[in-house]
Motif scaffolding. Structure first.
Motif, mmCIF file in Angstrom:
data_model
loop_
_atom_site.group_PDB
_atom_site.id
_atom_site.type_symbol
_atom_site.label_atom_id
_atom_site.label_comp_id
_atom_site.label_asym_id
_atom_site.label_seq_id
_atom_site.Cartn_x
_atom_site.Cartn_y
_atom_site.Cartn_z
ATOM 1 N N VAL A 194 40.171 32.550 43.075
ATOM 2 C CA VAL A 194 38.931 33.123 43.595
ATOM 3 C C VAL A 194 37.828 32.997 42.556
ATOM 4 O O VAL A 194 38.028 33.287 41.372
ATOM 5 C CB VAL A 194 39.124 34.611 43.958
ATOM 6 N N THR A 195 36.669 32.570 43.013
ATOM 7 C CA THR A 195 35.508 32.516 42.135
ATOM 8 C C THR A 195 34.288 32.998 42.913
ATOM 9 O O THR A 195 34.421 33.516 44.028
ATOM 10 C CB THR A 195 35.310 31.101 41.571
ATOM 11 N N PHE A 196 33.092 32.824 42.339
ATOM 12 C CA PHE A 196 31.930 33.497 42.920
ATOM 13 C C PHE A 196 30.964 32.583 43.663
ATOM 14 O O PHE A 196 30.118 33.064 44.403
ATOM 15 C CB PHE A 196 31.170 34.251 41.819
ATOM 16 N N THR A 197 31.030 31.299 43.431
ATOM 17 C CA THR A 197 30.110 30.385 44.115
ATOM 18 C C THR A 197 30.895 29.248 44.749
ATOM 19 O O THR A 197 31.966 28.857 44.265
ATOM 20 C CB THR A 197 29.075 29.791 43.140
ATOM 21 N N THR A 198 30.352 28.713 45.830
ATOM 22 C CA THR A 198 31.003 27.583 46.488
ATOM 23 C C THR A 198 31.026 26.368 45.564
ATOM 24 O O THR A 198 31.959 25.555 45.618
ATOM 25 C CB THR A 198 30.271 27.232 47.790
ATOM 26 N N GLN A 224 34.084 39.189 34.842
ATOM 27 C CA GLN A 224 33.086 40.155 34.380
ATOM 28 C C GLN A 224 32.050 40.459 35.461
ATOM 29 O O GLN A 224 31.323 41.444 35.366
ATOM 30 C CB GLN A 224 32.368 39.637 33.117
ATOM 31 N N ASP A 225 31.985 39.634 36.493
ATOM 32 C CA ASP A 225 31.002 39.823 37.561
ATOM 33 C C ASP A 225 31.578 40.517 38.793
ATOM 34 O O ASP A 225 30.892 40.647 39.812
ATOM 35 C CB ASP A 225 30.410 38.469 37.981
ATOM 36 N N VAL A 226 32.823 40.971 38.719
ATOM 37 C CA VAL A 226 33.436 41.654 39.868
ATOM 38 C C VAL A 226 32.786 43.017 40.076
ATOM 39 O O VAL A 226 32.501 43.749 39.123
ATOM 40 C CB VAL A 226 34.956 41.811 39.632
ATOM 41 N N ASN A 227 32.533 43.356 41.336
ATOM 42 C CA ASN A 227 31.982 44.673 41.663
ATOM 43 C C ASN A 227 33.072 45.538 42.302
ATOM 44 O O ASN A 227 34.161 45.041 42.636
ATOM 45 C CB ASN A 227 30.753 44.540 42.580
ATOM 46 N N PRO A 228 32.827 46.828 42.483
ATOM 47 C CA PRO A 228 33.869 47.724 43.012
ATOM 48 C C PRO A 228 34.432 47.305 44.367
ATOM 49 O O PRO A 228 35.632 47.473 44.618
ATOM 50 C CB PRO A 228 33.160 49.075 43.090
ATOM 51 N N PHE A 264 22.659 44.809 37.834
ATOM 52 C CA PHE A 264 21.698 45.330 38.808
ATOM 53 C C PHE A 264 22.205 45.161 40.234
ATOM 54 O O PHE A 264 21.776 45.866 41.149
ATOM 55 C CB PHE A 264 20.336 44.633 38.646
ATOM 56 N N ALA A 265 23.124 44.201 40.445
ATOM 57 C CA ALA A 265 23.672 43.967 41.780
ATOM 58 C C ALA A 265 25.035 44.626 41.970
ATOM 59 O O ALA A 265 25.690 44.406 42.987
ATOM 60 C CB ALA A 265 23.795 42.465 42.029
ATOM 61 N N GLY A 266 25.458 45.446 40.994
ATOM 62 C CA GLY A 266 26.698 46.189 41.146
ATOM 63 C C GLY A 266 27.865 45.669 40.337
ATOM 64 O O GLY A 266 28.940 46.284 40.314
ATOM 65 N N ALA A 267 27.709 44.513 39.662
ATOM 66 C CA ALA A 267 28.801 43.968 38.851
ATOM 67 C C ALA A 267 29.054 44.859 37.642
ATOM 68 O O ALA A 267 28.138 45.503 37.122
ATOM 69 C CB ALA A 267 28.461 42.551 38.387
ATOM 70 N N THR A 268 30.293 44.897 37.201
ATOM 71 C CA THR A 268 30.628 45.686 36.008
ATOM 72 C C THR A 268 31.687 44.950 35.203
ATOM 73 O O THR A 268 32.666 44.445 35.762
ATOM 74 C CB THR A 268 31.142 47.081 36.382
ATOM 75 N N PRO A 269 31.499 44.862 33.869
ATOM 76 C CA PRO A 269 32.508 44.205 33.031
ATOM 77 C C PRO A 269 33.709 45.098 32.749
ATOM 78 O O PRO A 269 34.661 44.655 32.104
ATOM 79 C CB PRO A 269 31.732 43.906 31.743
ATOM 80 N N SER A 270 33.671 46.350 33.218
ATOM 81 C CA SER A 270 34.723 47.302 32.852
ATOM 82 C C SER A 270 36.101 46.864 33.351
ATOM 83 O O SER A 270 37.111 47.127 32.700
ATOM 84 C CB SER A 270 34.394 48.697 33.390
#
Length: 695
Positions: free
Chosen positions: A60-64, A225-229, A258-264
């Motif tokens: 899984v990744t974030f862009t096509t 690091q760009d995954v959101n809840p 700012f878009a909800g991503a969190t490195p936690s």
């Protein structure tokens, strides 16, 4: 395929990552360290070793684009049937397959933009919003949904997050609730709902969850690091109680908070999986040691959780040129100089496609679009609509054109600002990401009026409208390969041989509305991302004032502290020498010149001067014909001031011609022979200019 052959060519750390085939694995991969290579070889090694079949892997990744690149590499490694998808693509595929069984009835309509539904929701709440306001509300709804904040909790959540809502928070909450009601009534599905419904389906239907988990047993998540809840919720539903999960990321490249991503989720991975294998990739194969030193330096003073996991990059490439740090008096001077340096790079053999100009906000692109056009250098704008194609600018240009013949009682700049005020140009920038970007675009248009007034004292609205029309015509030229102009956000994941990081001032990077410590650190990471896009040539620059003659009150970005090679005292001395060298005096009366048009002519506009009027007319006629053939506005070839300077100086060699302001390396190469022929009283192309290339 022989498993050991898959590992050929990997460095020791990449091999460690590839050999960690079972259980939770965390790969901390710095910029340029070959993370995609590491994870694709790990997948191929697992398949070749018989640990898992291709069909049981979900990457899984974030862009096509990234998913497509991963699939291409896996095909080359003998694993073509591995599923490499975005979160949304994978979720939508599963949701569509099980929809008849779980929900039944007609499948919902997928909406790619929330704007129309948000508009109806706002109207039902008796709120009138323009398109910019609607886009800001849509962004807030997206943030709320990915962070799992319901409409009733929105006000408290924004206060806790220190988030500035684009309008009163209770009104945003009302529109959010109305939006969700409308979406459900009309059987509409947005991107966040795809993830929500898929996660709910797996949680509430054990049989379906088991089928999905039987299908996918082996997970790899890139850019963790760009995954959101919300994405993490879905990932947990996919995994169930298993732990064959490999995550890859770099906390120092978290730029979407700012878009909800969190490195936690990345920084705390070992806390959630105490038996996890952790591998660090720090060998930088992208950038020269000189660029890597700057990248490490930007993060050296970082603070916060992401900084605790900072990776010190180790350059693997040979030495390259030292990065440059340049201070300019004003933004137009910065843009013009950058265009000249780009022309020199192209002349020296660097392909235009391997050069980028990166900036913090899209509104900064206008000055560079113009400077590159003036220099005859092709360019394209990435990740944003080109300046004169933006909706707010189209509307503004239409309004300004309509006012061109009106009676004027005030100076040009005042008139333009009054016309732009109803469109959103306020004295104070508004809250909200979209509203602020619209404001910045309009402010750039007002700045253009200031530039026109400075270069042509007494210019009227008709002159400004004509200037706009000429520039619009240039901006609508067909797209072609050339220099890349991009914001730092849209540059993520890309790289070029040469990168110009521009506008590096306090208030721009970090941006003025970054107030909390967390927001400042995100701005620092943006700077790091920009630096690490460069392979060989890196230029960093800033301007002390916005416009020529303006107050030089700006300061270089704090992120450059300790990186600039000179001490503050020496830097001030060098800046003083630059300013002194930049002084231009009238060649007739000796007065120091400040106006742009006067500096180009090297004389006061009202000082008497002799020039060849017949030559000026021949130059103008040649320019008109050249512009017609090239299908560009005449000013793209040479401005009126440059033609007048040519008629006054009458250069007889390329050396003399190159000293005329407005004749750069590109234009010298393209038009030099024709101009010298005209100055010699000959027709362009008739000969007679040979032997005069050196003075």
């Amino acid at each position: 395929m022989d498993p050991d052959r898959v590992l050929e060519g990997l460095d020791p750390e990449q091999c460690d990552a590839a050999r960690a085939l079972r259980g939770p694995v965390c790969i901390l991969a710095g910029a340029g360290t070959g993370k995609t290579r590491a994870i694709t070889h790990r997948i191929a090694y697992a398949v070749a070793s018989g640990v898992v079949t291709e069909q049981q892997i979900l990457a899984v990744t974030f862009t096509t684009r990234a998913a497509g690149e991963m699939r291409g590499r896996l095909r080359g490694l003998g694993a073509p049937r591995v599923q490499a998808r975005t979160f949304h693509s994978a979720a939508l595929r599963q949701l569509s397959f099980f929809w008849p069984q779980v929900i039944g009835g007609p499948e919902p309509t997928l909406i790619s933009s929330k704007i129309q539904v948000v508009a109806r929701a706002a109207h039902s709440c008796a709120l009138q919003l323009d398109r910019t306001g609607l886009r800001d509300i849509a962004s807030e709804i997206e943030w709320a949904k990915v962070t799992q904040v319901r409409p009733t909790d929105y006000e408290k959540a924004t206060a806790k997050a220190g988030r500035a809502a684009p309008m009163p928070a209770h009104d945003v909450a009302r529109v959010y609730e109305a939006y969700e009601e409308l979406r459900r009534e009309r059987n509409l599905l947005d991107f966040e709902s795809i993830l929500e419904l898929t996660a709910a389906m797996l949680t509430e239907h054990p049989a379906i969850a088991q089928r999905v988990r039987d299908q996918y047993r082996y997970f790899v998540v890139d850019e963790f690091q760009d995954v959101n809840p919300l994405q993490k919720l879905l990932l947990d539903a996919w995994l169930g109680d298993r732990d064959d999960l490999c995550v890859v990321g770099d906390p120092s490249q978290t730029i979407y908070s700012f878009a909800g991503a969190t490195p936690s989720y990345l920084t705390r991975f070992s806390a959630g999986y105490p038996n996890a294998t952790v591998v660090q990739l720090v060998r930088d194969y992208r950038s020269t040691p000189q660029v890597v030193r700057v990248a490490n330096g930007v993060l050296r003073h970082a603070r916060g959780p992401a900084a605790d996991h900072r990776l010190e990059l180790a350059a693997q490439r040979p030495d390259g040129p030292d990065p440059t740090y340049t201070e300019y008096d004003d933004e137009p001077a910065e843009a013009t100089s950058v265009a000249r340096k780009i022309a020199a790079l192209i002349d020296s053999g660097t392909p235009a496609r391997e050069i980028a100009v990166l900036f913090r906000t899209n509104s900064q692109s206008a000055a560079y679009e113009q400077a590159l056009s003036d220099a005859g250098i092709p360019f394209s704008v990435r990740g944003a609509t080109r300046f004169f194609e933006r909706p707010e600018i189209k509307q503004a240009v239409h309004t300004l054109r309509g006012a061109r013949h009106g009676a004027e009682q005030e100076p040009l700049v005042t008139t333009v600002r009054h016309i732009l005020a109803p469109l959103g140009l306020t004295e104070v920038p508004p809250e909200g990401r979209e509203a602020r970007e619209r404001w910045e675009s309009l402010a750039a248009l007002a700045q253009l009026a200031e530039d026109v007034a400075a270069e042509r004292p007494g210019a009227a609205m008709e002159d400004f409208a004509a200037e706009l029309e000429a520039r619009v015509a240039t901006e609508h030229a067909p797209e072609f390969e050339g220099i890349t102009l991009a914001s730092l956000h849209s540059a993520k994941g890309l790289e070029w041989d040469a990168v110009f990081l521009v506008g590096l001032t306090e208030g721009m990077l970090p941006i003025i509305y970054a107030e909390s410590a967390e927001q400042i650190e995100e701005e620092r990471r943006l700077c790091y991302v920009g630096v690490t896009r460069a392979r060989e040539y890196l230029a960093l620059s800033w301007a002390l004032a916005r416009s020529p003659g303006g107050r030089k009150s700006r300061k270089p970005s704090r992120f450059l502290d300790g990186l600039r090679p000179a001490s503050p005292a020496l830097a001030g001395e060098r800046a003083g020498r630059r300013r002194q060298a930049a002084v231009v005096q009238c060649r007739v009366c000796g007065t120091t010149l400040t106006e742009a048009a006067e500096r180009k002519l090297a004389r006061c506009l009202d000082c008497p001067v002799d020039y060849d009027e017949e030559l000026l007319e021949r130059l103008k006629a040649w320019r008109r014909e050249s512009a017609r053939e090239q299908k560009v506005p005449p000013y793209v070839i040479f401005t009126d001031s440059t033609l007048q300077a040519l008629a006054e100086h009458v250069p007889t060699s390329e050396a003399q011609l190159s000293r005329i302001s407005g004749v750069g390396a590109v234009k010298l190469e393209r038009y030099g022979e024709a101009v010298l022929a005209l100055c010699a009283g000959k027709e362009p192309g008739s000969g007679g200019a040979e032997g005069q290339r050196d003075e």
